[in-house]
Design a protein around this motif. Structure first.
Motif, mmCIF file in Angstrom:
data_model
loop_
_atom_site.group_PDB
_atom_site.id
_atom_site.type_symbol
_atom_site.label_atom_id
_atom_site.label_comp_id
_atom_site.label_asym_id
_atom_site.label_seq_id
_atom_site.Cartn_x
_atom_site.Cartn_y
_atom_site.Cartn_z
ATOM 1 N N THR A 1 51.720 24.387 58.291
ATOM 2 C CA THR A 1 52.183 23.097 57.769
ATOM 3 C C THR A 1 51.231 21.970 58.149
ATOM 4 O O THR A 1 50.897 21.110 57.318
ATOM 5 C CB THR A 1 53.590 22.791 58.310
ATOM 6 O OG1 THR A 1 54.481 23.845 57.932
ATOM 7 C CG2 THR A 1 54.113 21.482 57.765
ATOM 8 N N TRP B 1 48.927 19.729 55.492
ATOM 9 C CA TRP B 1 48.992 18.266 55.396
ATOM 10 C C TRP B 1 47.613 17.627 55.589
ATOM 11 O O TRP B 1 47.126 16.896 54.721
ATOM 12 C CB TRP B 1 49.978 17.719 56.432
ATOM 13 C CG TRP B 1 49.943 16.221 56.528
ATOM 14 C CD1 TRP B 1 49.931 15.327 55.492
ATOM 15 C CD2 TRP B 1 49.873 15.444 57.727
ATOM 16 N NE1 TRP B 1 49.873 14.032 55.968
ATOM 17 C CE2 TRP B 1 49.840 14.075 57.336
ATOM 18 C CE3 TRP B 1 49.861 15.758 59.076
ATOM 19 C CZ2 TRP B 1 49.778 13.043 58.263
ATOM 20 C CZ3 TRP B 1 49.805 14.731 59.998
ATOM 21 C CH2 TRP B 1 49.763 13.394 59.592
ATOM 22 N N TYR C 1 52.212 14.869 44.749
ATOM 23 C CA TYR C 1 53.341 14.993 45.674
ATOM 24 C C TYR C 1 52.943 15.655 46.994
ATOM 25 O O TYR C 1 53.789 16.234 47.678
ATOM 26 C CB TYR C 1 54.461 15.805 45.013
ATOM 27 C CG TYR C 1 54.897 15.245 43.684
ATOM 28 C CD1 TYR C 1 55.585 14.038 43.609
ATOM 29 C CD2 TYR C 1 54.597 15.910 42.496
ATOM 30 C CE1 TYR C 1 55.984 13.510 42.388
ATOM 31 C CE2 TYR C 1 54.985 15.395 41.270
ATOM 32 C CZ TYR C 1 55.673 14.196 41.219
ATOM 33 O OH TYR C 1 56.060 13.676 40.013
ATOM 34 N N MET D 1 54.890 14.513 50.229
ATOM 35 C CA MET D 1 56.292 14.918 50.193
ATOM 36 C C MET D 1 56.431 16.419 50.421
ATOM 37 O O MET D 1 57.323 16.872 51.154
ATOM 38 C CB MET D 1 56.911 14.528 48.849
ATOM 39 C CG MET D 1 58.380 14.921 48.711
ATOM 40 S SD MET D 1 59.429 14.233 50.031
ATOM 41 C CE MET D 1 59.391 12.493 49.612
ATOM 42 N N ILE D 2 55.539 17.205 49.810
ATOM 43 C CA ILE D 2 55.575 18.656 50.020
ATOM 44 C C ILE D 2 55.329 18.986 51.488
ATOM 45 O O ILE D 2 56.032 19.815 52.085
ATOM 46 C CB ILE D 2 54.526 19.355 49.126
ATOM 47 C CG1 ILE D 2 54.894 19.187 47.652
ATOM 48 C CG2 ILE D 2 54.417 20.835 49.480
ATOM 49 C CD1 ILE D 2 53.815 19.670 46.698
ATOM 50 N N PHE E 1 55.853 17.080 54.081
ATOM 51 C CA PHE E 1 56.998 16.654 54.882
ATOM 52 C C PHE E 1 58.152 17.648 54.769
ATOM 53 O O PHE E 1 58.792 17.994 55.771
ATOM 54 C CB PHE E 1 57.460 15.265 54.436
ATOM 55 C CG PHE E 1 58.689 14.783 55.156
ATOM 56 C CD1 PHE E 1 58.607 14.311 56.454
ATOM 57 C CD2 PHE E 1 59.935 14.825 54.537
ATOM 58 C CE1 PHE E 1 59.742 13.881 57.126
ATOM 59 C CE2 PHE E 1 61.070 14.402 55.197
ATOM 60 C CZ PHE E 1 60.972 13.924 56.500
ATOM 61 N N LEU E 2 58.414 18.128 53.561
ATOM 62 C CA LEU E 2 59.503 19.086 53.374
ATOM 63 C C LEU E 2 59.196 20.414 54.066
ATOM 64 O O LEU E 2 60.101 21.065 54.607
ATOM 65 C CB LEU E 2 59.748 19.306 51.879
ATOM 66 C CG LEU E 2 60.323 18.099 51.118
ATOM 67 C CD1 LEU E 2 60.431 18.415 49.633
ATOM 68 C CD2 LEU E 2 61.684 17.693 51.683
ATOM 69 N N LEU E 3 57.931 20.811 54.056
ATOM 70 C CA LEU E 3 57.548 22.036 54.764
ATOM 71 C C LEU E 3 57.818 21.898 56.259
ATOM 72 O O LEU E 3 58.378 22.806 56.893
ATOM 73 C CB LEU E 3 56.068 22.339 54.521
ATOM 74 C CG LEU E 3 55.692 22.894 53.149
ATOM 75 C CD1 LEU E 3 54.173 22.968 53.007
ATOM 76 C CD2 LEU E 3 56.311 24.271 52.934
ATOM 77 N N TYR E 4 57.412 20.758 56.828
ATOM 78 C CA TYR E 4 57.647 20.561 58.258
ATOM 79 C C TYR E 4 59.143 20.484 58.561
ATOM 80 O O TYR E 4 59.618 21.063 59.550
ATOM 81 C CB TYR E 4 56.968 19.287 58.757
ATOM 82 C CG TYR E 4 57.222 19.052 60.228
ATOM 83 C CD1 TYR E 4 56.452 19.688 61.193
ATOM 84 C CD2 TYR E 4 58.267 18.227 60.650
ATOM 85 C CE1 TYR E 4 56.707 19.509 62.541
ATOM 86 C CE2 TYR E 4 58.530 18.043 61.998
ATOM 87 C CZ TYR E 4 57.744 18.683 62.935
ATOM 88 O OH TYR E 4 58.011 18.511 64.269
ATOM 89 N N THR E 5 59.883 19.788 57.711
ATOM 90 C CA THR E 5 61.324 19.659 57.927
ATOM 91 C C THR E 5 62.000 21.023 57.913
ATOM 92 O O THR E 5 62.925 21.280 58.701
ATOM 93 C CB THR E 5 61.942 18.757 56.846
ATOM 94 O OG1 THR E 5 61.282 17.488 56.858
ATOM 95 C CG2 THR E 5 63.425 18.539 57.099
ATOM 96 N N SER E 6 61.538 21.912 57.044
ATOM 97 C CA SER E 6 62.106 23.267 57.001
ATOM 98 C C SER E 6 61.882 23.986 58.325
ATOM 99 O O SER E 6 62.782 24.663 58.843
ATOM 100 C CB SER E 6 61.471 24.060 55.856
ATOM 101 O OG SER E 6 61.718 23.444 54.617
#
Length: 454
Positions: free
Chosen positions: A157, A161, A187, A190-191, A193-198
């Protein structure tokens, strides 16, 4: 790169094994967390209170089993050099592999910036593996769920980024022309960030009762490792994009300082420099520093002459390929300087590349602050009571053992470029304009015309 200024007296067969340092003053709990006795304490009232202590320090028996080819080579070297003093045997094998790495580095640079960038990424991954495997011993001791999987996921991740940002910055216009890549460019953050959040959610779901402290400690351990390795390797690739010279020159300074400090320490070292690394001496530190200043000044003049080294990494839209030539920046064009008194008595003017003057600052940092990257790594190894991070390179240890000083040097070089050397690139500005919508391009041209009319 850390430098051992006086040679180890151990035999080669011992180099590739993890040795435990028997020192009474070393903390014996992993990750720097002390264990507090709870004998006689009141009964626990929370889940955290009854957590068992972290396991004992990983020793040589717990570490990675090194590659059989390395072990075979070391056994062969032992037999071949059996008649020599262990100190000289280690000196010879270290010298051989130093030259192998230098020649390999020269070949790598000749293959161009893209290949160098890929190799930097691969080295970063190898360094991450060496460091994270130390924490993995704790994972195996308590069967903590998902530690290694999540660690590698966070590495992916982080690289997605940061390296994605670099690609978009330098090749965004070209990538936007591709229907598949265009959404990834638009994007990207955003992609990421969503990867890290997962991964973050996955870590929270993996928390296991009675092991919270260990898991959060390893979570921080992983993120500090990512911060150091991924950030520094990303900055190193950013330096490459500014021109190969900004990669080749700082790396060469650290190599020179490492070798010369080792040589001066080996032959003249008498005064210990720091308790973190008892084999390092003041004689090696000073000798390596002076040698690096002289070497850097000469090397800067040689490298500044080659256009393919000083040109920034840019995409030529007309040729549909990377630009291979450019008008060198004033930094890399010879300039005549008037010598100040009393030097003017010998020569009134001196023709130099301005980069040679900048090289003195970079060389001074490499020889005075750069070694502290090695001291930091030495302290880390002492905390975990291991000799080397790995035994990948005979006589040198692991990749982290060789690249510890390069980390802080890459960061300094990037800051130095942005502060003193970077200038706006017309080609990059053009790509940014072309990436605008037709309406925004017209507005930009209108503003530009109005600006020059005024």
């Amino acid at each position: 790169m850390s430098t051992d200024n006086t040679m180890s007296s151990s035999t080669f067969s011992g180099i590739h094994h993890r040795n435990v340092e028997h020192e009474n003053n070393i903390d014996k709990t992993p990750l720097g967390i002390s264990e507090t006795s709870t004998a006689g304490a009141a009964a626990p009232t929370t889940e955290d209170d009854d957590m068992e202590p972290l396991p004992s320090q990983p020793s040589g028996a717990n570490m990675i089993v090194e590659e059989s080819t390395i072990q075979t080579f070391m056994q062969y070297a032992d037999r071949l050099l059996i008649g020599l003093n262990p100190r000289w045997r280690n000196w010879i094998i270290r010298g051989i592999f130093s030259w192998v790495m230098i020649l390999g580095f020269a070949k790598l640079v000749s293959m161009g910036p893209l290949v160098v960038s890929i190799v930097v990424l691969l080295i970063q991954i190898k360094c991450f593996q060496e460091i994270i495997n130390i924490g993995y011993t704790v994972y195996k001791s308590h069967n903590l769920p998902w530690f290694r999987t999540l660690s590698w996921y966070f590495l992916f991740t982080s690289n997605y980024w940061l390296y994605g940002e670099s690609l978009i910055n330098h090749f965004g216009f070209m990538m936007n022309k591709n229907n598949f890549l265009q959404p990834l460019v638009t994007y990207h953050r955003m992609i990421a960030f969503l990867l890290y959040t997962s991964g973050f959610v996955g870590f929270v779901l993996s928390l296991k009762k009675t092991y919270y402290l260990k898991q959060f400690t390893l979570f921080g351990y992983t993120h500090i490792t990512l911060m150091i390795l991924v950030t520094s390797s990303h900055q190193m690739i950013q330096n490459i994009c500014e021109g190969m010279i900004w990669f080749l020159f700082p790396v060469s300074l650290i190599i020179c300082n490492d070798i010369m400090a080792y040589m001066f320490g080996f032959f003249y070292g008498r005064t210990p420099l720091t308790k973190l690394s008892p084999k390092k001496t003041w004689e090696g530190f000073i000798g390596g520093g002076i040698s690096t200043l002289v070497f850097g000044f000469i090397l800067a003049g040689i490298l500044s002459h080659y256009q393919f080294l000083v040109c920034p990494l840019e995409y030529d839209d007309d040729r549909m390929s990377l630009a291979t030539s450019c008008i060198p920046l004033p930094l890399f064009q010879k300039t005549i300087y008037t010598m100040p008194k009393p030097f003017s008595l010998f020569k009134r003017t001196l023709e130099l590349y301005p980069f040679q003057l900048h090289s003195l600052v970079l060389s001074l940092f490499a020889s005075s602050i750069g070694p502290f990257g090695g001291f930091f790594a030495s302290g880390f190894k002492r905390a975990f009571r291991i000799k080397d991070f790995a035994a990948t390179i005979p006589g040198h240890g692991g990749f982290v053992d060789r690249f510890d000083c390069q980390i802080i040097m890459a960061l300094f070089t990037n800051v130095y470029i942005s502060t003193f050397a970077r200038v706006a690139s017309p080609n990059k500005l053009l790509q940014q304009v072309l990436a605008l919508t037709p309406e925004n391009r017209e507005e930009f041209l209108r503003l530009l015309r109005n600006h020059f009319k005024e």
